[in-house]
Motif scaffolding. Structure first.
Motif: not given
Length: 220
Positions: A73-84
């Motif tokens: 259950n990880f929360e990323f340092f910054k936002p990412i994109e699921t598309e691609g």
């Protein structure tokens, strides 16, 4: 008394084994990055009953490997994109390439928002690591992701079982249902249109010439 002690020890041993199996462990993860993307590897072999979900801020995983249960259950340092962003289950690991939302920023200082969680659960993937100054033109080798699934929802439509973003939608069944709409074959539609077009041409040939009709003498 001795026999009773042996039975008790066996019960305790069995209980410990059952507790070990039922305990949920944190899956080991290693990562590397480029300016526009992340590459994550969940280092578990022969993963079964896996569930993976990726959102703009979080990655969650659950599955079993060698009779043990694991989760993330990880929360990323910054936002990412699921598309691609894509992932693939391999015999020795689960690998994924995740696209960063802001592709023009500098390298992230870490993968997760929580420093402590990263320190205890995440390692650097030295096989894919490059310095930021040397990263230009050195994209990840994504050969291991061939035939994988797209977190955005439209890639990897082969298995469709754990595809994120689509709720496990099975396109083969959906298309099968569409096929049941009167047994219509989309390939036959062109033929039918062609036939209808042919009939339409025949009907037009059967119509009287407009000029001839206008030039005809009036009955009055």
């Amino acid at each position: 008394q001795k026999s009773k002690n042996c039975v008790e020890k066996k019960k305790i041993g069995l209980h410990n084994k059952m507790s070990e199996f039922s305990a949920v462990l944190t899956a080991p993860v290693k990562w590397a990055q480029r300016k526009d993307s992340l590459y994550l590897t969940i280092s578990l072999s022969d993963v079964k009953d896996h569930k993976i979900d990726l959102t703009e801020n979080k990655l969650t995983f659950a599955g079993s490997s060698v009779d043990k249960n694991y989760s993330l259950n990880f929360e990323f340092f910054k936002p990412i994109e699921t598309e691609g962003s894509v992932w693939n289950v391999l015999p020795a690991s689960i690998q994924m390439k995740i696209m960063k939302k802001n592709k023009e920023e500098e390298f992230w200082p870490r993968l997760l928002a929580d420093k402590v969680q990263e320190k205890t659960n995440v390692k650097i993937d030295w096989d894919r690591y490059v310095d930021e100054d040397e990263a230009e033109g050195k994209d990840f080798d994504t050969g291991a992701l061939d035939g994988g699934m797209d977190f955005g929802g439209m890639g990897g439509m082969g298995g469709m079982g754990g595809m994120g973003g689509m709720g496990g939608m099975d396109f083969s069944k959906m298309m099968g249902g569409m096929g049941g709409m009167g047994g219509q074959d989309f390939g036959d539609m062109d033929d039918e249109d062609g036939k209808e077009g042919g009939d339409s041409d025949d009907d037009e040939e059967g119509l009287p010439d407009l000029e001839t009709a206008e030039d005809a003498p009036s009955s009055n």
